[in-house]
Design a protein around this motif. Structure first.
Motif, PDB file in Angstrom:
ATOM      1  N   PHE A 165      50.610 -68.730  28.079  1.00 57.60           N
ATOM      2  CA  PHE A 165      49.202 -68.956  27.768  1.00 57.60           C
ATOM      3  C   PHE A 165      49.012 -70.398  27.312  1.00 57.60           C
ATOM      4  O   PHE A 165      49.719 -70.861  26.410  1.00 57.60           O
ATOM      5  CB  PHE A 165      48.754 -67.994  26.673  1.00 57.60           C
TER       6      PHE A 165
ATOM      7  N   THR B 292      47.221 -56.381  25.148  1.00 62.43           N
ATOM      8  CA  THR B 292      46.122 -57.293  25.477  1.00 62.43           C
ATOM      9  C   THR B 292      46.379 -58.156  26.704  1.00 62.43           C
ATOM     10  O   THR B 292      45.438 -58.678  27.296  1.00 62.43           O
ATOM     11  CB  THR B 292      45.842 -58.227  24.292  1.00 62.43           C
TER      12      THR B 292
ATOM     13  N   ARG C   9      48.041 -61.058  26.675  1.00 60.99           N
ATOM     14  CA  ARG C   9      48.115 -62.481  26.340  1.00 60.99           C
ATOM     15  C   ARG C   9      49.095 -62.689  25.188  1.00 60.99           C
ATOM     16  O   ARG C   9      49.125 -61.917  24.241  1.00 60.99           O
ATOM     17  CB  ARG C   9      46.730 -63.026  25.950  1.00 60.99           C
TER      18      ARG C   9
ATOM     19  N   THR D  55      48.742 -62.038  21.026  1.00 56.29           N
ATOM     20  CA  THR D  55      47.337 -61.660  20.864  1.00 56.29           C
ATOM     21  C   THR D  55      47.220 -60.178  20.517  1.00 56.29           C
ATOM     22  O   THR D  55      47.775 -59.335  21.214  1.00 56.29           O
ATOM     23  CB  THR D  55      46.548 -61.964  22.150  1.00 56.29           C
TER      24      THR D  55
ATOM     25  N   ARG E   5      41.748 -60.694  22.049  1.00 58.05           N
ATOM     26  CA  ARG E   5      41.779 -60.195  23.421  1.00 58.05           C
ATOM     27  C   ARG E   5      41.550 -61.358  24.381  1.00 58.05           C
ATOM     28  O   ARG E   5      41.053 -62.415  23.980  1.00 58.05           O
ATOM     29  CB  ARG E   5      40.685 -59.146  23.634  1.00 58.05           C
ATOM     30  N   ILE E   6      41.876 -61.159  25.644  1.00 59.60           N
ATOM     31  CA  ILE E   6      41.530 -62.133  26.670  1.00 59.60           C
ATOM     32  C   ILE E   6      40.001 -62.237  26.741  1.00 59.60           C
ATOM     33  O   ILE E   6      39.306 -61.229  26.732  1.00 59.60           O
ATOM     34  CB  ILE E   6      42.103 -61.710  28.032  1.00 59.60           C
TER      35      ILE E   6
END
Length: 249
Positions: free
Chosen positions: A61, A83, A85, A88, A113-114
């Motif tokens: 990320f 999530t 990511r 996260t 969250r994304i």
């Protein structure tokens, strides 16, 4: 029987971080990790029973031209595995991103969250193992099977990469041989992991720049709840790694 080491980074089209990540999220090379991540995604934690879990390998990320790379361990079962990511949706991520915000490396101190608006500045986060492992402990075979993704990520980031911050001893041990095969010389004896450790790795070719390598205790609850790792300690190491990387640009 151990998983077979594959070379997914050699497939046509994996010549950008985006295309590499598209391949990575479909990886099923480690049977134990595939079974575990999917079991967790089915059974869920009670607090997240109404959510659809990601349940797949979690890609890195951050921007594709990052100057600083943060290397963790593996996705958390009910964090990144939920999530999709890195760091996260769990307390370790809450701790890390709050420190990154203080160090001016993140746009906000929270990561839920994304699509929550979080943006990283000049910094990318990845891990040596991209699937959630049982008890947060990947095997050596699983680490080695996943190694190719990290090698490819380093190769694609090399034009801009100037600093790496490793969270924890597992990531340190996993990363050093990868750096050694990816264009940087590892001194002998090998640098030892410690919080605040810093060494500069010389490039072995003209297409690499010197690389600053930093160590930081992992942002696990075992460290943060006991006070072994404090927010101030984390922010200070992040700032040192960012400064060595030339951030902010």
């Amino acid at each position: 029987m151990g998983a077979t080491v594959i070379d997914p980074w050699r497939r046509p089209g994996a010549d950008t971080l985006g295309s590499m990540d598209e391949l990575l999220v479909d990886c099923r090379a480690c049977p134990r990790l595939v079974a575990w991540r999917e079991q967790v995604a089915r059974e869920k934690r009670a607090a997240f029973r109404d959510e659809v879990y990601w349940g797949r390998p979690v890609p890195g990320f951050g921007p594709v031209d990052a100057a600083l790379l943060i290397v963790g361990l593996a996705p958390a079962a009910h964090g990144a595995n939920r999530t999709g990511r890195m760091f996260t949706g769990d307390r370790s991520g809450d701790f890390l991103y709050a420190a990154m915000y203080e160090a001016d490396l993140a746009s906000q101190p929270t990561a839920t969250r994304i699509g929550d608006g979080l943006e990283l500045f000049g910094t990318r986060i990845t891990s040596p193992v991209h699937c959630a492992p049982p008890a947060n402990k990947p095997t050596v075979v699983e680490r080695n099977t996943c190694r190719g993704w990290l090698e490819q990520e380093l190769a694609l980031l090399a034009p801009t990469l100037r600093s790496v911050l490793v969270l924890g001893g597992f990531g340190w041990q996993a990363l050093l041989p990868v750096l050694g095969s990816s264009g940087w010389a590892i001194p002998s004896p090998r640098p030892k992991f410690a919080h605040g450790a810093h060494t500069v790795l010389a490039p072995t070719g003209d297409d690499r720049a010197p690389l600053n390598l930093f160590g930081c205790y992992h942002v696990s609850q075992q460290n943060t709840f006991t006070g072994r790792l404090t927010p101030q300690m984390t922010t200070e190491v992040l700032r040192a790694a960012a400064q060595a990387a030339g951030l902010p640009r």
